[in-house]
Design a protein around this motif. Structure first.
Motif, mmCIF file in Angstrom:
data_model
loop_
_atom_site.group_PDB
_atom_site.id
_atom_site.type_symbol
_atom_site.label_atom_id
_atom_site.label_comp_id
_atom_site.label_asym_id
_atom_site.label_seq_id
_atom_site.Cartn_x
_atom_site.Cartn_y
_atom_site.Cartn_z
ATOM 1 N N GLY A 22 0.829 -1.013 0.073
ATOM 2 C CA GLY A 22 -0.057 -0.073 0.072
ATOM 3 C C GLY A 22 0.742 1.352 -0.455
ATOM 4 N N ARG A 23 1.947 1.419 0.842
ATOM 5 C CA ARG A 23 2.832 2.627 1.106
ATOM 6 C C ARG A 23 3.651 2.365 -0.453
ATOM 7 N N GLY A 24 3.529 1.731 -1.358
ATOM 8 C CA GLY A 24 4.197 1.268 -2.675
ATOM 9 C C GLY A 24 3.785 2.478 -3.510
ATOM 10 N N LEU A 25 2.160 2.448 -3.822
ATOM 11 C CA LEU A 25 0.858 2.462 -3.952
ATOM 12 C C LEU A 25 0.648 4.097 -3.994
ATOM 13 N N GLU A 26 1.583 4.351 -3.044
ATOM 14 C CA GLU A 26 1.506 5.755 -2.197
ATOM 15 C C GLU A 26 2.572 6.362 -3.013
ATOM 16 N N ASP A 27 3.560 5.933 -3.212
ATOM 17 C CA ASP A 27 4.793 6.646 -3.073
ATOM 18 C C ASP A 27 5.319 6.621 -4.895
ATOM 19 N N ASP A 28 3.764 5.723 -5.879
ATOM 20 C CA ASP A 28 4.638 5.581 -6.613
ATOM 21 C C ASP A 28 5.143 4.731 -7.194
ATOM 22 N N LYS A 29 5.283 3.309 -6.334
ATOM 23 C CA LYS A 29 6.910 2.370 -7.058
ATOM 24 C C LYS A 29 5.802 1.541 -8.206
ATOM 25 N N TRP A 30 4.456 1.463 -8.128
ATOM 26 C CA TRP A 30 3.637 0.381 -8.771
ATOM 27 C C TRP A 30 2.217 1.004 -8.949
ATOM 28 N N GLN A 31 1.581 0.689 -9.694
ATOM 29 C CA GLN A 31 0.531 0.934 -9.803
ATOM 30 C C GLN A 31 -1.231 -0.193 -10.118
ATOM 31 N N LEU A 132 -9.708 -22.591 -6.361
ATOM 32 C CA LEU A 132 -10.691 -22.070 -5.209
ATOM 33 C C LEU A 132 -12.896 -20.902 -5.850
ATOM 34 N N THR A 133 -13.205 -20.852 -4.944
ATOM 35 C CA THR A 133 -14.426 -20.295 -5.928
ATOM 36 C C THR A 133 -13.799 -19.102 -6.853
ATOM 37 N N GLY A 134 -12.859 -18.622 -7.124
ATOM 38 C CA GLY A 134 -11.943 -17.351 -8.261
ATOM 39 C C GLY A 134 -10.838 -17.426 -8.387
ATOM 40 N N GLY A 135 -10.477 -16.598 -9.186
ATOM 41 C CA GLY A 135 -8.952 -16.306 -9.771
ATOM 42 C C GLY A 135 -8.756 -15.247 -8.897
ATOM 43 N N GLU A 136 -9.392 -14.133 -7.889
ATOM 44 C CA GLU A 136 -8.757 -12.910 -6.791
ATOM 45 C C GLU A 136 -7.872 -13.612 -6.591
ATOM 46 N N LEU A 137 -8.089 -14.569 -5.795
ATOM 47 C CA LEU A 137 -6.955 -14.911 -3.772
ATOM 48 C C LEU A 137 -5.756 -15.529 -4.775
ATOM 49 N N PRO A 138 -5.161 -16.400 -5.406
ATOM 50 C CA PRO A 138 -4.402 -16.570 -6.795
ATOM 51 C C PRO A 138 -3.952 -15.283 -7.424
ATOM 52 N N THR A 139 -4.039 -14.772 -7.625
ATOM 53 C CA THR A 139 -4.099 -13.416 -8.332
ATOM 54 C C THR A 139 -3.416 -12.323 -6.962
ATOM 55 N N MET A 140 -4.325 -12.796 -5.977
ATOM 56 C CA MET A 140 -3.170 -11.024 -5.126
ATOM 57 C C MET A 140 -2.171 -11.915 -4.136
ATOM 58 N N SER A 141 -1.730 -13.164 -4.443
ATOM 59 C CA SER A 141 -0.526 -14.171 -3.953
ATOM 60 C C SER A 141 0.460 -13.672 -4.261
ATOM 61 N N MET A 142 0.329 -13.602 -6.614
ATOM 62 C CA MET A 142 1.019 -13.262 -7.396
ATOM 63 C C MET A 142 1.563 -11.941 -7.527
ATOM 64 N N ILE A 143 0.568 -11.452 -6.924
ATOM 65 C CA ILE A 143 0.955 -10.370 -7.478
ATOM 66 C C ILE A 143 1.853 -9.451 -6.446
ATOM 67 N N ASP A 144 1.892 -10.041 -4.885
ATOM 68 C CA ASP A 144 1.993 -9.627 -3.705
ATOM 69 C C ASP A 144 3.696 -10.277 -3.519
ATOM 70 N N ALA A 145 3.555 -10.984 -4.066
ATOM 71 C CA ALA A 145 5.498 -12.204 -4.845
ATOM 72 C C ALA A 145 5.505 -11.073 -5.595
ATOM 73 N N THR A 146 5.086 -10.887 -6.774
ATOM 74 C CA THR A 146 6.019 -9.898 -7.466
ATOM 75 C C THR A 146 6.491 -8.442 -7.287
ATOM 76 N N VAL A 147 5.762 -7.976 -6.637
ATOM 77 C CA VAL A 147 6.244 -6.512 -6.756
ATOM 78 C C VAL A 147 6.394 -6.509 -5.299
ATOM 79 N N ARG A 148 6.700 -6.567 -4.331
ATOM 80 C CA ARG A 148 7.450 -6.998 -3.426
ATOM 81 C C ARG A 148 9.067 -7.230 -3.403
ATOM 82 N N LEU A 149 9.431 -7.205 -4.547
ATOM 83 C CA LEU A 149 10.346 -6.929 -5.283
ATOM 84 C C LEU A 149 10.562 -6.051 -5.724
ATOM 85 N N LEU A 150 9.710 -5.262 -6.591
ATOM 86 C CA LEU A 150 10.234 -4.040 -6.708
ATOM 87 C C LEU A 150 11.111 -2.779 -5.744
#
Length: 241
Positions: A22-31, A132-150
């Motif tokens: 969330g702080r990364g979003l605020e600092d425009d490190k990712w969108q 799972l009931t949908g792709g949202e939770l897997p997508t969040m996991s993959m985004i987290d794992a990716t963005v934290r490397l920025l």
């Protein structure tokens, strides 16, 4: 990096707007661009699914709303679908994706996608052999794992280099104060100030954790001569306990 997500439930992605990401979003490190593909339907009831040809249970997501939603994006980058038949997501994928300027995820729901939707994607990825009931939770996991490397997301750019899977091994044990807790003491080497010994201890303990808990990771890991010596010691120590 800009990440687009095509989803029927954009409100589910609130966790990505908190903590370090969330702080990364605020600092425009990712969108993060959340796109509800229900907005791209043409019928009055905004249907995004229909019954499958040939019969069967459940409803199938239609190709047209998703295709229109994708076409609305200025820069899609790599397009990723989350689905059980995809290759299993891992740290190497996260590292590769972290170098992309744009990523787009398509989240499924109901009984799955019209097969023609897969033709719109560059990769189909799964996070494990369960449903799972949908792709949202897997997508969040993959985004987290990716963005934290920025750069700048974690605050300490060295942190991702020392974590589990970064070099093919699990992470070594970590300790902090107090030095003695109910008779359980911090390993003496960590308080010795000898950084060479500390590095050696950490490497051996990472190897030990991998051998004990994820031996499958060692099957494709190229052990150095020193690591082979360490692993022999670890096996001997295990036999003695």
């Amino acid at each position: 990096m800009k990440i687009n997500v095509l989803t029927l439930f954009p409100d589910m992605f609130t966790p990505l707007t908190t903590s370090m990401l969330g702080r990364g979003l605020e600092d425009d490190k990712w969108q993060l661009n959340l796109v509800n593909f229900r907005d791209f339907t043409t019928d009055v009831h905004h249907h995004v699914d229909d019954s499958p040809y040939g019969g069967g249970a459940g409803m199938v997501l239609q190709v047209m709303p998703i295709k229109k939603a994708l076409d609305s994006l200025k820069n899609k980058g790599k397009v990723i679908i989350t689905a059980p038949q995809g290759k299993t997501f891992n740290q190497k994928m996260a590292q590769n994706w972290s170098h992309e300027e744009n990523l787009t995820f398509i989240c499924g729901h109901y009984e799955g996608f019209d097969q023609r939707i897969y033709d719109l994607a560059d990769e189909t990825v799964s996070i494990g052999d369960y449903v799972l009931t949908g792709g949202e939770l897997p997508t969040m996991s993959m985004i987290d794992a990716t963005v934290r490397l920025l750069p700048g997301i974690l605050g300490n750019d060295a942190s991702p280099l020392e974590e589990s899977f970064a070099h093919g091994l699990l992470e070594y044990p970590q300790y902090t104060r107090p030095e003695d807790f109910e008779g359980k003491k911090v390993p003496q080497v960590l308080t010795s100030g000898n950084h060479q010994k500390i590095d050696e201890w950490r490497h051996k303990e990472a190897l030990r954790a991998t051998y004990l808990y994820r031996p499958d990771l060692l099957e494709n890991y190229n052990l150095s001569k020193e690591e082979k010596r360490m692993l022999t010691e670890i096996k001997q120590e295990k036999d003695q306990t």
